[in-house]
Design a protein around this motif. Structure first.
Motif: not given
Length: 128
Positions: A106-128
């Motif tokens: 269940a962890n592998i199926l549902s938790c693999q694509n958790l979104k990191k939040d924010g430019y400063l604290t998450g992914e470096p570039l936005p998804v457009l």
């Protein structure tokens, strides 16, 4: 004058989420260490529940995979994650999917694509 102020306030409130969310200043976020603890606890709870049900209440046990559930999910304790995504991940692990398939799957199926939040604290570039 009143209409201009009203339009300005409505515009600010609508764009507030568009500006603050990507920067990482929104309310719906959770520190990675807290998300990791919640996912690990959900996996342990699911394993204990499953083992008690399968053994008829005689013994309780957990798998080693439930102890490293946060590592399986790929949680970085230093980052921030969207809280609603973490909530749905925990719900899947504790729910029917975790009961039928086990907490690790269940962890592998549902938790693999958790979104990191924010430019400063998450992914470096936005998804457009």
């Amino acid at each position: 004058m009143k209409i201009k102020c009203l339009v300005l306030l409505i515009g600010i409130s609508i764009t507030n989420c568009l500006i603050l969310n990507p920067v990482g200043l929104n309310v719906d976020r959770e520190k990675g260490s807290e998300a990791a603890d919640r996912i690990r606890q959900a996996a342990i709870t699911a394993d204990l529940t499953n083992s008690l049900i399968l053994s008829g209440g005689r013994t309780a046990g957990i798998s080693i995979l439930s102890l490293i559930a946060d590592d399986i999910a790929g949680i970085d304790p230093a980052k921030y994650y969207v809280k609603s995504d973490v909530d749905s991940c925990v719900k899947e692990i504790k729910g029917l999917t975790g009961f039928v398939l086990g907490s690790a799957i269940a962890n592998i199926l549902s938790c693999q694509n958790l979104k990191k939040d924010g430019y400063l604290t998450g992914e470096p570039l936005p998804v457009l």
